[in-house]
Design a protein around this motif. Structure first.
Motif, PDB file in Angstrom:
ATOM      1  N   LYS A  25      -8.008   7.423  14.755  1.00  0.00           N
ATOM      2  CA  LYS A  25      -9.365   7.865  14.454  1.00  0.00           C
ATOM      3  C   LYS A  25      -9.234   8.795  13.253  1.00  0.00           C
ATOM      4  CE  LYS A  25     -11.744   9.097  18.029  1.00  0.00           C
ATOM      5  NZ  LYS A  25     -12.242   9.938  19.152  1.00  0.00           N
ATOM      6  N   LEU A  26      -9.427   8.244  12.055  1.00  0.00           N
ATOM      7  CA  LEU A  26      -9.082   8.962  10.830  1.00  0.00           C
ATOM      8  C   LEU A  26     -10.053  10.089  10.473  1.00  0.00           C
ATOM      9  CD1 LEU A  26      -7.923   6.014   8.545  1.00  0.00           C
ATOM     10  CD2 LEU A  26      -6.504   7.620   9.835  1.00  0.00           C
ATOM     11  N   LYS A  27     -11.175  10.169  11.125  1.00  0.00           N
ATOM     12  CA  LYS A  27     -12.151  11.200  10.776  1.00  0.00           C
ATOM     13  C   LYS A  27     -11.625  12.602  11.081  1.00  0.00           C
ATOM     14  CE  LYS A  27     -16.338   8.384  11.201  1.00  0.00           C
ATOM     15  NZ  LYS A  27     -17.636   8.199  11.886  1.00  0.00           N
ATOM     16  N   GLY A  28     -10.784  12.727  12.083  1.00  0.00           N
ATOM     17  CA  GLY A  28     -10.208  14.027  12.402  1.00  0.00           C
ATOM     18  C   GLY A  28      -8.967  14.287  11.568  1.00  0.00           C
ATOM     19  N   ALA A  36      -5.682  11.285  16.422  1.00  0.00           N
ATOM     20  CA  ALA A  36      -6.270  10.963  17.719  1.00  0.00           C
ATOM     21  C   ALA A  36      -6.521   9.456  17.790  1.00  0.00           C
ATOM     22  CB  ALA A  36      -7.579  11.727  17.905  1.00  0.00           C
ATOM     23  N   CYS A  37      -6.565   8.925  19.018  1.00  0.00           N
ATOM     24  CA  CYS A  37      -6.724   7.484  19.222  1.00  0.00           C
ATOM     25  C   CYS A  37      -8.194   7.083  19.318  1.00  0.00           C
ATOM     26  CB  CYS A  37      -6.036   7.059  20.519  1.00  0.00           C
ATOM     27  SG  CYS A  37      -4.300   7.524  20.631  1.00  0.00           S
ATOM     28  N   ARG A  38      -8.500   5.940  18.781  1.00  0.00           N
ATOM     29  CA  ARG A  38      -9.802   5.343  19.021  1.00  0.00           C
ATOM     30  C   ARG A  38      -9.873   4.827  20.446  1.00  0.00           C
ATOM     31  NH1 ARG A  38     -10.703   0.897  14.594  1.00  0.00           N
ATOM     32  NH2 ARG A  38     -12.366   0.392  16.067  1.00  0.00           N
ATOM     33  N   PHE A  71       0.137   2.938   4.719  1.00  0.00           N
ATOM     34  CA  PHE A  71       0.436   3.980   5.685  1.00  0.00           C
ATOM     35  C   PHE A  71      -0.729   4.049   6.668  1.00  0.00           C
ATOM     36  CE2 PHE A  71       3.132   6.415   2.308  1.00  0.00           C
ATOM     37  CZ  PHE A  71       4.071   5.403   2.360  1.00  0.00           C
ATOM     38  N   VAL A  72      -0.647   4.965   7.590  1.00  0.00           N
ATOM     39  CA  VAL A  72      -1.688   5.031   8.620  1.00  0.00           C
ATOM     40  C   VAL A  72      -3.067   5.279   8.011  1.00  0.00           C
ATOM     41  CG1 VAL A  72      -1.382   7.502   9.082  1.00  0.00           C
ATOM     42  CG2 VAL A  72      -2.276   6.014  10.879  1.00  0.00           C
ATOM     43  N   GLN A  73      -3.120   5.962   6.874  1.00  0.00           N
ATOM     44  CA  GLN A  73      -4.406   6.217   6.229  1.00  0.00           C
ATOM     45  C   GLN A  73      -5.062   4.917   5.754  1.00  0.00           C
ATOM     46  OE1 GLN A  73      -1.574   7.787   5.460  1.00  0.00           O
ATOM     47  NE2 GLN A  73      -1.916   9.922   6.053  1.00  0.00           N
ATOM     48  N   GLN A  74      -4.255   3.931   5.407  1.00  0.00           N
ATOM     49  CA  GLN A  74      -4.786   2.636   4.989  1.00  0.00           C
ATOM     50  C   GLN A  74      -4.866   1.646   6.159  1.00  0.00           C
ATOM     51  OE1 GLN A  74      -1.931   3.940   3.241  1.00  0.00           O
ATOM     52  NE2 GLN A  74      -3.283   4.962   1.759  1.00  0.00           N
ATOM     53  N   PRO A  76      -4.847   2.025  10.093  1.00  0.00           N
ATOM     54  CA  PRO A  76      -4.848   2.923  11.251  1.00  0.00           C
ATOM     55  C   PRO A  76      -4.059   2.422  12.462  1.00  0.00           C
ATOM     56  CG  PRO A  76      -7.027   2.831  10.278  1.00  0.00           C
ATOM     57  CD  PRO A  76      -6.223   1.769   9.608  1.00  0.00           C
ATOM     58  N   ALA A  77      -3.821   1.113  12.552  1.00  0.00           N
ATOM     59  CA  ALA A  77      -3.071   0.583  13.697  1.00  0.00           C
ATOM     60  C   ALA A  77      -1.615   1.039  13.695  1.00  0.00           C
ATOM     61  CB  ALA A  77      -3.139  -0.942  13.719  1.00  0.00           C
ATOM     62  N   LEU A  78      -1.117   1.546  12.569  1.00  0.00           N
ATOM     63  CA  LEU A  78       0.254   2.042  12.497  1.00  0.00           C
ATOM     64  C   LEU A  78       0.430   3.388  13.205  1.00  0.00           C
ATOM     65  CD1 LEU A  78       1.158   1.240   8.769  1.00  0.00           C
ATOM     66  CD2 LEU A  78       1.963   0.043  10.811  1.00  0.00           C
ATOM     67  N   ASN A  79      -0.654   4.035  13.521  1.00  0.00           N
ATOM     68  CA  ASN A  79      -0.607   5.363  14.121  1.00  0.00           C
ATOM     69  C   ASN A  79       0.298   5.388  15.361  1.00  0.00           C
ATOM     70  OD1 ASN A  79      -1.534   8.117  14.252  1.00  0.00           O
ATOM     71  ND2 ASN A  79      -2.826   7.531  15.985  1.00  0.00           N
ATOM     72  N   GLY A  80       1.278   6.281  15.331  1.00  0.00           N
ATOM     73  CA  GLY A  80       2.154   6.464  16.481  1.00  0.00           C
ATOM     74  C   GLY A  80       3.283   5.462  16.610  1.00  0.00           C
ATOM     75  N   LEU A  81       3.375   4.483  15.721  1.00  0.00           N
ATOM     76  CA  LEU A  81       4.395   3.437  15.845  1.00  0.00           C
ATOM     77  C   LEU A  81       5.684   3.756  15.087  1.00  0.00           C
ATOM     78  CD1 LEU A  81       2.208   0.198  15.573  1.00  0.00           C
ATOM     79  CD2 LEU A  81       2.870   1.504  17.606  1.00  0.00           C
TER      80      LEU A  81
END
Length: 208
Positions: A25-28, A36-38, A71-74, A76-81
């Motif tokens: 959830k890139l807004k935060g 944070a996760c969607r 990257f995660v900014q582009q 978001p599914a990479l978050n935490g991986l």
């Protein structure tokens, strides 16, 4: 009998699983552990596909090359991986200058053309250079200075993957000549002539 009952209870016990994924959830604001996760109920298959490296990057610049980060900014599914990737495009004469990724190993897969690449060890300053062709792979150990140069007369491209969501990047030429590092100190620490230092600072936008 007791051990059978114990196993039966384990089978019937409600499962407790870690989340399979955490689409960002890139807004935060992102932290050390990521974003944070969607809500998983709102995630679709399209969230796990990134199409931003289908086309080549703009190589009309001083290095005749382009890096398109994923990257995660582009993506978001990479978050935490613990992963990130990028596309490299090298026009004829193109170069990714000597640089380092302090936080990640890198794997390069050439997808078109020919790329000459190499790295320098930190222990003995030994140089390893290879000509990598389409379909071939080269690895660059974490933190070592390395480079990629177009190895032929036609455009070349590659996909690089890092074992970190934030591999970090420091380009040697920019670290020396694209900032306010005083010329006399650059000269004193590199043994370069001051005229050369000033010329490179002028090209790369440095001052002092």
């Amino acid at each position: 009998m007791l051990h059978i009952l114990f196993l039966f209870a384990l089978v019937l016990a409600p499962a407790s699983h870690a989340a399979d994924f955490c689409v960002a959830k890139l807004k935060g604001a992102g932290g050390v552990s990521g974003y944070a996760c969607r809500d998983p109920a709102m995630v679709t298959a399209a969230d796990f596909v990134f199409k931003g490296i289908v086309s080549s990057g703009n190589t009309t610049n001083i290095i005749n090359a382009a890096v398109t980060p994923v990257f995660v900014q582009q993506f978001p599914a990479l978050n935490g991986l613990g992963l990130s990737t990028a596309r490299l495009d090298l026009a004829p004469g193109g170069v990714i200058p000597l640089h380092t990724h302090p936080a990640a190993n890198e794997i390069l897969v050439v997808t078109s053309g020919v790329i000459k690449a190499g790295f320098i060890t930190s222990s003995s300053n030994k140089v390893y250079i290879a000509t990598v062709k389409k379909g071939e792979v080269m690895v660059f150990p974490q933190g070592l200075l390395h480079f990629q140069i177009n190895g032929g007369g036609v455009p070349a491209s590659a996909v690089v993957t890092f074992n970190s969501p934030e591999p970090g990047l420091q380009i040697l030429d920019f670290a020396l000549f694209a900032n306010d590092f005083p010329t006399e100190l650059v000269t004193g620490t590199t043994f370069l002539d001051s005229a050369v230092v000033k010329k490179l600072k002028g090209v790369l936008g440095g001052t002092n």
